[in-house]
Design an enzyme around this catalytic site. Structure first.
Site, PDB file in Angstrom:
ATOM      1  N   ASN A 177      12.620   0.688  -0.852  1.00  0.00           N
ATOM      2  CA  ASN A 177      11.130   1.215  -1.104  1.00  0.00           C
ATOM      3  C   ASN A 177      11.376   2.906  -0.598  1.00  0.00           C
ATOM      4  O   ASN A 177      11.183   4.173  -1.543  1.00  0.00           O
ATOM      5  CB  ASN A 177      10.161   0.710   0.093  1.00  0.00           C
ATOM      6  CG  ASN A 177       9.079  -0.263  -0.863  1.00  0.00           C
ATOM      7  OD1 ASN A 177       9.674  -0.161  -1.690  1.00  0.00           O
ATOM      8  ND2 ASN A 177       8.573  -1.168   0.030  1.00  0.00           N
ATOM      9  N   HIS A 182       8.450   3.309  -3.684  1.00  0.00           N
ATOM     10  CA  HIS A 182       7.298   2.351  -3.822  1.00  0.00           C
ATOM     11  C   HIS A 182       6.952   1.941  -5.332  1.00  0.00           C
ATOM     12  O   HIS A 182       6.792   0.157  -5.529  1.00  0.00           O
ATOM     13  CB  HIS A 182       5.820   2.480  -2.744  1.00  0.00           C
ATOM     14  CG  HIS A 182       5.128   2.070  -2.628  1.00  0.00           C
ATOM     15  ND1 HIS A 182       4.533   0.540  -3.243  1.00  0.00           N
ATOM     16  CD2 HIS A 182       5.213   1.208  -1.355  1.00  0.00           C
ATOM     17  CE1 HIS A 182       4.063   0.103  -2.436  1.00  0.00           C
ATOM     18  NE2 HIS A 182       4.572  -0.378  -0.942  1.00  0.00           N
ATOM     19  N   GLU A 212       7.539  -9.193   0.679  1.00  0.00           N
ATOM     20  CA  GLU A 212       8.188  -9.347   0.487  1.00  0.00           C
ATOM     21  C   GLU A 212       8.990 -10.852   0.407  1.00  0.00           C
ATOM     22  O   GLU A 212       9.638 -11.320   0.761  1.00  0.00           O
ATOM     23  CB  GLU A 212       9.394  -8.571   0.253  1.00  0.00           C
ATOM     24  CG  GLU A 212       9.204  -8.128   1.913  1.00  0.00           C
ATOM     25  CD  GLU A 212       9.588  -8.077   3.147  1.00  0.00           C
ATOM     26  OE1 GLU A 212       8.704  -9.077   3.649  1.00  0.00           O
ATOM     27  OE2 GLU A 212      10.828  -8.627   3.416  1.00  0.00           O
TER      28      GLU A 212
END
Ligand SMILES: Nc1nc2c(ncn2[C@@H]2O[C@H](COP(=O)(O)OP(=O)(O)OP(=O)(O)O)[C@@H](O)[C@H]2O)c(=O)[nH]1
Length: 305
Positions: A177, A182, A212
């Site tokens: 990220n 993102h 995640e």
């Protein structure tokens, strides 16, 4: 649509059935409320058209019975009645009907009402899908996968079988990220979810457990089978870099695996805690599968919990 008709008058039943078939619908027609309820319980019909006045179980009671039965898919109910007073609407809708059509019905009027029914049923299906799935990956959401885990644990306890529970967590995802943004992180989540899903056997289940992190239920397998599933997931995710708008990103996943006791009564919290502890070990190296070790015949005692 699959439509169920409950109408005790034979000629009305025939005319209504023929009209609906002409409009392209699949029709089951029965002559009383009890037969309608039995046919509805088969779970195929999304729309019920019921006469109000029927011997034994009338249309209102049928409406109440259908509404009282738990079912995920919504059933749209149209009541047919010769009564046309204002109170009929209130009573019919109060019993659970969605619409009311007076007899004798007009074919065009009926077709128009069916458009409304189709719109509402489609909307209901959309909402049901959204309530069950994770919007980013399209996998089951946490509530669904946890519900399935509880069902599978209960089933395994009944059958005297065992299940494998895998927690899969993307490696260094924060770094992905931070480096690629993102949106590219979202693409990575979507693609890895797809790869994991394709690595499963038909009867395995997967859901997004957290940001995640993914939960996989591998039912009815030997320890070696479940281990192969986890290894295959690990392999597929790492196989080729994920293509994103910010470039190709190498992605790996760590997996913790716990297998329940054969015929045991392990609860979801304990099994997930075991898989989580195994994941913690896998994370020491990353891109690894770690299997929770057993103590004696069942899942280990603390420090798992
Ligand atoms: N793009 C994106 N990021 C998310 C989403 N959900 C959670 N995250 C991010 O996932 C990251 C998880 O980071 P950590 O828990 O530190 O884990 P990690 O960086 O993968 O480190 P290890 O698990 O130890 O390998 C956080 O930065 C979250 O903001 C999401 O839906 N989209």
């Amino acid at each position: 649509m699959k439509i169920l008709i409950a109408e005790d008058d034979a000629s009305s039943r025939l005319v209504l059935g023929a009209t609906l078939r002409k409009l392209g619908h699949a029709v089951t027609a029965v002559a009383d409320g009890r037969s309608a309820l039995a046919a509805w319980q088969q779970g195929e019909h999304v729309l019920l058209i019921s006469d109000w006045m029927m011997p034994d179980m009338d249309g209102l009671e049928l409406c109440r019975m259908v509404r009282a039965a738990p079912r995920l898919q919504y059933t749209y109910i149209i009541l047919l009645t010769a009564r046309s007073g204002k109170g009929s609407y209130l009573e019919g809708m109060g019993a659970g009907a969605d619409d009311l059509i007076t007899k004798p019905f007009d074919a065009e009027h009926l077709a128009a009402r069916l458009h409304v029914a189709q719109r509402i049923l489609a909307l209901h299906e959309t909402l049901r899908f959204q309530a069950m799935h994770d919007h980013l990956t399209g996998l089951w959401n946490r509530g669904m996968i946890m519900g399935t885990l509880q069902e599978e644990l209960a089933r395994a306890a009944r059958d005297g079988s065992c299940i494998g529970v895998i927690l899969a967590d993307l490696d260094h995802f924060k770094r992905i990220n931070d480096t690629y943004g993102h949106l590219s992180g979202d693409t990575v989540l979507q693609e890895t979810a797809r790869r994991m899903h394709h690595a499963l056997r038909t009867y395995d289940r997967i859901g997004r457990y957290g940001g995640e992190e993914f939960l996989i239920i591998a039912s009815g397998g030997e320890r070696s089978d479940v281990h192969s599933v986890a290894e295959r997931i690990r392999d597929r995710v790492a196989e080729t870099p994920v293509q994103t708008a910010a470039g190709a990103i190498i992605v790996t996943v760590s997996l913790g695996l716990a297998i329940t006791r054969m015929g045991g009564r392990d609860d979801a919290v304990t099994v997930i805690a075991a898989a989580d502890a195994a994941l913690y070990c896998a994370k020491k190296e990353r891109n690894r599968v770690h299997v929770a070790e057993r103590e004696g015949p069942g899942l280990p005692e603390p420090p798992w919990q």
